[in-house]
Each structure stands twice: as structure tokens, then as C-alpha cells.
Design a protein around this motif. Structure first.
Motif, PDB file in Angstrom:
ATOM      1  N   VAL A 171      39.190 102.926  18.852  1.00 52.21           N
ATOM      2  CA  VAL A 171      37.603 102.498  18.922  1.00 52.21           C
ATOM      3  C   VAL A 171      36.928 102.772  20.440  1.00 52.21           C
ATOM      4  O   VAL A 171      35.666 103.119  20.381  1.00 52.21           O
ATOM      5  N   GLU A 172      37.591 102.525  21.426  1.00 52.70           N
ATOM      6  CA  GLU A 172      37.150 102.989  22.497  1.00 52.70           C
ATOM      7  C   GLU A 172      36.901 104.702  22.633  1.00 52.70           C
ATOM      8  O   GLU A 172      35.981 105.045  23.130  1.00 52.70           O
ATOM      9  N   ARG A 173      37.907 105.178  22.239  1.00 54.35           N
ATOM     10  CA  ARG A 173      37.763 106.834  21.987  1.00 54.35           C
ATOM     11  C   ARG A 173      36.297 107.166  21.257  1.00 54.35           C
ATOM     12  O   ARG A 173      35.612 108.026  21.523  1.00 54.35           O
ATOM     13  N   ILE A 174      36.129 106.265  20.206  1.00 55.70           N
ATOM     14  CA  ILE A 174      34.988 106.442  19.384  1.00 55.70           C
ATOM     15  C   ILE A 174      33.550 106.328  20.251  1.00 55.70           C
ATOM     16  O   ILE A 174      32.509 106.677  20.466  1.00 55.70           O
ATOM     17  N   ARG A 175      33.613 105.185  21.020  1.00 56.11           N
ATOM     18  CA  ARG A 175      32.586 104.655  21.897  1.00 56.11           C
ATOM     19  C   ARG A 175      32.346 105.860  22.896  1.00 56.11           C
ATOM     20  O   ARG A 175      31.086 106.062  23.229  1.00 56.11           O
ATOM     21  N   ALA A 176      33.396 106.401  23.553  1.00 61.62           N
ATOM     22  CA  ALA A 176      33.257 107.165  24.664  1.00 61.62           C
ATOM     23  C   ALA A 176      32.656 108.552  23.915  1.00 61.62           C
ATOM     24  O   ALA A 176      31.778 109.245  24.703  1.00 61.62           O
ATOM     25  N   GLY A 177      33.287 108.841  23.052  1.00 59.46           N
ATOM     26  CA  GLY A 177      32.516 110.185  22.229  1.00 59.46           C
ATOM     27  C   GLY A 177      31.150 110.113  21.810  1.00 59.46           C
ATOM     28  O   GLY A 177      30.206 110.746  21.853  1.00 59.46           O
ATOM     29  N   LEU A 178      30.706 108.811  21.417  1.00 60.04           N
ATOM     30  CA  LEU A 178      29.452 108.394  20.931  1.00 60.04           C
ATOM     31  C   LEU A 178      28.538 108.447  22.289  1.00 60.04           C
ATOM     32  O   LEU A 178      27.414 109.034  22.326  1.00 60.04           O
ATOM     33  N   ALA A 200      40.144 105.295  11.244  1.00 59.07           N
ATOM     34  CA  ALA A 200      39.848 106.860  10.781  1.00 59.07           C
ATOM     35  C   ALA A 200      38.504 106.520   9.691  1.00 59.07           C
ATOM     36  O   ALA A 200      37.626 107.334   9.766  1.00 59.07           O
ATOM     37  N   GLU A 201      38.396 105.537   8.974  1.00 59.35           N
ATOM     38  CA  GLU A 201      37.257 105.390   8.247  1.00 59.35           C
ATOM     39  C   GLU A 201      36.061 105.328   9.053  1.00 59.35           C
ATOM     40  O   GLU A 201      34.930 105.863   8.464  1.00 59.35           O
ATOM     41  N   LEU A 202      36.282 104.550   9.973  1.00 62.99           N
ATOM     42  CA  LEU A 202      35.194 104.278  11.035  1.00 62.99           C
ATOM     43  C   LEU A 202      34.803 105.544  11.707  1.00 62.99           C
ATOM     44  O   LEU A 202      33.602 105.850  11.824  1.00 62.99           O
ATOM     45  N   ALA A 203      35.527 106.287  12.100  1.00 63.47           N
ATOM     46  CA  ALA A 203      35.281 107.548  12.838  1.00 63.47           C
ATOM     47  C   ALA A 203      34.745 108.518  11.669  1.00 63.47           C
ATOM     48  O   ALA A 203      33.707 109.164  12.004  1.00 63.47           O
ATOM     49  N   ALA A 204      35.293 108.629  10.563  1.00 60.05           N
ATOM     50  CA  ALA A 204      34.499 109.486   9.470  1.00 60.05           C
ATOM     51  C   ALA A 204      32.811 109.078   9.233  1.00 60.05           C
ATOM     52  O   ALA A 204      32.237 109.751   8.877  1.00 60.05           O
ATOM     53  N   THR A 205      32.770 107.724   9.210  1.00 61.22           N
ATOM     54  CA  THR A 205      31.539 106.936   8.702  1.00 61.22           C
ATOM     55  C   THR A 205      30.465 107.589   9.985  1.00 61.22           C
ATOM     56  O   THR A 205      29.492 107.467   9.838  1.00 61.22           O
ATOM     57  N   VAL A 206      30.962 107.368  11.261  1.00 55.57           N
ATOM     58  CA  VAL A 206      30.301 107.614  12.373  1.00 55.57           C
ATOM     59  C   VAL A 206      29.891 109.140  12.253  1.00 55.57           C
ATOM     60  O   VAL A 206      28.679 109.396  12.488  1.00 55.57           O
ATOM     61  N   ASN A 207      30.840 110.136  11.939  1.00 56.35           N
ATOM     62  CA  ASN A 207      30.417 111.459  11.953  1.00 56.35           C
ATOM     63  C   ASN A 207      29.259 111.618  10.605  1.00 56.35           C
ATOM     64  O   ASN A 207      28.555 112.476  10.818  1.00 56.35           O
ATOM     65  N   GLU A 208      29.601 110.865   9.626  1.00 58.72           N
ATOM     66  CA  GLU A 208      28.629 111.023   8.536  1.00 58.72           C
ATOM     67  C   GLU A 208      27.232 110.684   9.015  1.00 58.72           C
ATOM     68  O   GLU A 208      26.236 111.164   8.720  1.00 58.72           O
ATOM     69  N   THR A 209      27.237 109.683   9.823  1.00 56.00           N
ATOM     70  CA  THR A 209      25.890 108.935  10.192  1.00 56.00           C
ATOM     71  C   THR A 209      25.291 109.896  11.190  1.00 56.00           C
ATOM     72  O   THR A 209      24.011 110.006  11.223  1.00 56.00           O
TER      73      THR A 209
END
Length: 435
Positions: A171-178, A200-209
């Protein structure tokens, strides 16, 4: 999460330590008293008929015995208490034949005595004693439990810190990426971990968003650019007409200026309607007979081409009358503008839908362009040129209105342009059902 885990688990451990520290001594002493009582009663019964010629033998796990008379003299004893003074001066009283006490000459003992006034020794009390375990006679048990509890809570806190950290690391990596993605560069995406879990579903959803956001920003930029161009053209023409009118005030110049102003007004009104549709503003709705609404709009239009209608009565939809009228007006204007000789419109029911078809005999729309015509400010290059007076917003507005009413607007096959509007039929009103 770690603090909450430590606090909750620490409270549970503390309650467990208190419970054990308070209940264990009570239960342990109760067991000792029960064993000493059994041995004391057995000894009192045994001396009814005879005396011991030597040390009193042990009984089960009880090894300490004394037989004491009322004068406090030890008449018989076990080997472990030979030569010792009486264990206690406690004597049964009040008609009770049993006495219980706890003595601590060094290591504490539980002592139970049973009186026998008619024994072979006379009136005596048979005492049985059990030494308390080390855990009962020292603070070792609470200390051990406390130390074990501290270690257990510390391990639990470390486990919570480590486990939650492992869970939150993606989740931290996702936050840093965002955080690295800016409004100027929405093309970047988040790495999706190959774990097939919720992260993984969260990351995919973030990419779709992000993909939808990038598309929305791109459409917004195109819309702003096209709107600027569409507004610039009539404004420039209007300024030229006004300047020409000032230099040579002819009626045709003023009429042309009025037409430019009207075109500018139409574009502004379309933009405002698109903004309201994008904002999801829901106007008041009512139950409308679609066929009558089509007939009313046809009667209001001053069409260039003759129009043929085929309307099925009794088809009701629920929606806003003004917006549905605008939808039909846009479809009719589009067909009248690009048709060659005639326009057809039909209204019919199909299952639970009301279907409106508007057909012209113009050049039609190629299949590969049927989605693009619903994009804002889009016109076909060859057959739908910019000099026809349209704003490029008619069909996009019509489709957005149809979607807002739970329907669809699409282009079908035909010799010309065939617009197909589908709206859900409205159920009859309660009063009409009773009638």
C-alpha cells in the motif's frame, strides 16, 4: 494497529495473570485442606480402639500427624514431627469436631484437626498437616506470570508491527507511486504485485481509475480546445459584421451579424446544457406519452424536408419533458440538415422499451465513424461539413440525455443515417391501474 494490539492483548494478559494469581492459591489450599481433613478424620477414627506404639504412619500424601490432649501435650506423632511442640493451639469449639488453621513456623502448613473425646488416649484432637507448595508460600508465581506476560505482549507487539508492516508495504508503494503522478503526466501506472490478493486488486483498481482520469482529462482538454475554436469563429464573424455595419450600415450586414449572434447563443446554450448534464443535475420528472411528445415537437419544427410519422399510441416514459423535447429536436434537426429528400420518424413499443427511430435519406454515417459522431464538436469531414450551421454538440447532448433517462441512443444500419433511441417504458399510474 500495533498500539491497539498491544493494549488489548496486554489487558487480556493482565486479566489472566490476576485471575491465576487470585484463584490458584485458593484452589490449591482448598485441595490441601481436603487431603488433610481426610487424613485427620481417618486418624481420629483409628485411635478410638488402640494407641500407636511408634510413629504414626503416613496416609496417602499426608506425612505429618500429631495427637494432642486438652493440656497441650503431644501423645503421639509422625516421624517427621518427632520431638516437636504441638503444631497449633487451635481446638474445636462450639460443638464442632473439626478445626482448620494455617501455621507458618518457617514454611507454611495447612493444619486440620478432628476431635475424639472417647479415644484410647482420652479426649484428644488428631491433627494432620500438609506443607504448602513453594508457589503458595512465595511471590514466585506472580513474578513468573508477570515476566511471561511481558514477554508475550512484547512478542505480540513485534508480530503486529512486522505483520502490519508487511501488509501495508505494498500500500505504501502504491501511495508513493501515486505521489509521483502529476496532473501533467497521467500516463504513469502503478506496479501491480503478483500476489492475487486485495492489494493487487487495489493496484489494478487504481490503474483503472488513472486510465479513466487520463481519458477524462484528455476529453476535457479537447472539449476546451474545440469550444474555444467554436466560439472564436462566430465571435470573429460577429465582430467583422459589426465593423462592416459601422462602415456601411446595410440591412444584409446587420442580418448576418444577428445570425452570427444567434449561432454564438446556440453554442453557449449547448455548452451550459452539457455542463448541467456532466454535473448530474436531475430536473423534475413526470410521466410522458412519448408519441404525443414526438408529434408536438414535429409540429413545432420548421423542417426543410417533408416528414413521415408512424406513431404507436399509449407508450409512456418517465422523464423531464424539456430535456426529452431537446433530444427529439436534436435528432430531427440532424436528419433534416443532412437528408436529401425526406425524413421518417417512428415510435413503437418493444418489450419493456419505447423505441424512437429517426431516418433520413442522406449519405449516412460510415460504420467506423458511428461512435465518433457522439463525441463533442465532432463532424464528419465530407458529408457533415462545418458550413451547415451545426455546433457539433447536438448528438452528444442527445446521447447524454438518453443516458440520464436510463436509455440508449445509437446509430443503426440503413440507406441513410438511422438514429435509434430506446427509453424504458413507465408503468401505469396507480389510478389508471385501478380503473
Amino acid at each position: 494497529m500495533t498500539i491497539a494490539t498491544v493494549v488489548v492483548f496486554g489487558a487480556v494478559v493482565l486479566l489472566g495473570i490476576l485471575a491465576i494469581s487470585l484463584t490458584y492459591p485458593v484452589r490449591a489450599r482448598a485441595d490441601l485442606v481436603e487431603q488433610a481433613d481426610d487424613a485427620s478424620r481417618h486418624l481420629a477414627l483409628a485411635i478410638t480402639e488402640h494407641r500407636f506404639s511408634g510413629p504414626i504412619p503416613p496416609r496417602k500424601n499426608v506425612y505429618l500427624f500429631q495427637i494432642v490432649n486438652s493440656a497441650g501435650h503431644v501423645l503421639a506423632t509422625s516421624a517427621g514431627l518427632a520431638g516437636r511442640q504441638p503444631l497449633t493451639r487451635a481446638w474445636p469449639a462450639g460443638g464442632d469436631v473439626r478445626v482448620q488453621t494455617r501455621v507458618c513456623p518457617g514454611r507454611c502448613m495447612v493444619v486440620v484437626g478432628t476431635s475424639n473425646p472417647a479415644s484410647a488416649y482420652g479426649s484428644v484432637v488428631a491433627y494432620a498437616a500438609l506443607r504448602e507448595p513453594f508457589l503458595l508460600s512465595s511471590p514466585f508465581l506472580p513474578l513468573v506470570l508477570s515476566a511471561f506476560g511481558v514477554v508475550l505482549v512484547a512478542l505480540t507487539g513485534w508480530g503486529a508491527w512486522y505483520g502490519v508492516g508487511r501488509v501495508l508495504a505494498p500500500v505504501e508503494r502504491i501511495r508513493a507511486g501515486l505521489a509521483r503522478i502529476s496532473a501533467q503526466d497521467l500516463s504513469r501506472r502503478i506496479d501491480v504485485p503478483d500476489t492475487q490478493d486485495e492489494v493487487a486488486e487495489l493496484a489494478a483498481t487504481v490503474n483503472e481509475t488513472l486510465e479513466r482520469l487520463e481519458d477524462a482529462v484528455a476529453r476535457h482538454q479537447r472539449f476546451v480546445s474545440d469550444a474555444s475554436h467554436e466560439l472564436r469563429t462566430p465571435i470573429t464573424g460577429l465582430l467583422v459584421r459589426l465593423e462592416a455595419g459601422l462602415a456601411d450600415p446595410r440591412e444584409d450586414e446587420w442580418r448576418a451579424a444577428i445570425k452570427d449572434a444567434e449561432r454564438l447563443s446556440d453554442i453557449v446554450h449547448d455548452l451550459l446544457l452539457m455542463a448541467r448534464l456532466d454535473a448530474g443535475v436531475q430536473p423534475a420528472q413526470e410521466r410522458i406519452e412519448l408519441g404525443k411528445l414526438v408529434e408536438e415537437e414535429v409540429s413545432r419544427q420548421s423542417c426543410r424536408l417533408p416528414l413521415t410519422m408512424d406513431v404507436e399510441p399509449g407508450l409512456f416514459v418517465r422523464g423531464n419533458r424539456l430535456r426529452l423535447a431537446r433530444l427529439l429536436t436534436n435528432l430531427l434537426s440532424n436528419a433534416d440538415r443532412y437528408g436529401d429528400s425526406r425524413v421518417w420518424i417512428s415510435v413503437r413499443g418493444w418489450a419493456d422499451q419505447a423505441v424512437v427511430e429517426v431516418l433520413d435519406d442522406g449519405p449516412g454515417i460510415p460504420a467506423e465513424m458511428r461512435d465518433r459522431v457522439f463525441e463533442r464538436f465532432t463532424r464528419l469531414d465530407h458529408t457533415r461539413s462545418r458550413d451547415t450551421g451545426g455546433t457539433g454538440l447536438g448528438l452528444p447532448i442527445a446521447r447524454d440525455i438518453a443516458k440520464a433517462h436510463g436509455g440508449t441512443l445509437e446509430i443503426g444500419d440503413g440507406p441513410g443515417a438511422r438514429m435509434i433511441l430506446r427509453l424504458p417504458q413507465s408503468s401505469p399510474a396507480p389510478d389508471a391501474t385501478r380503473l
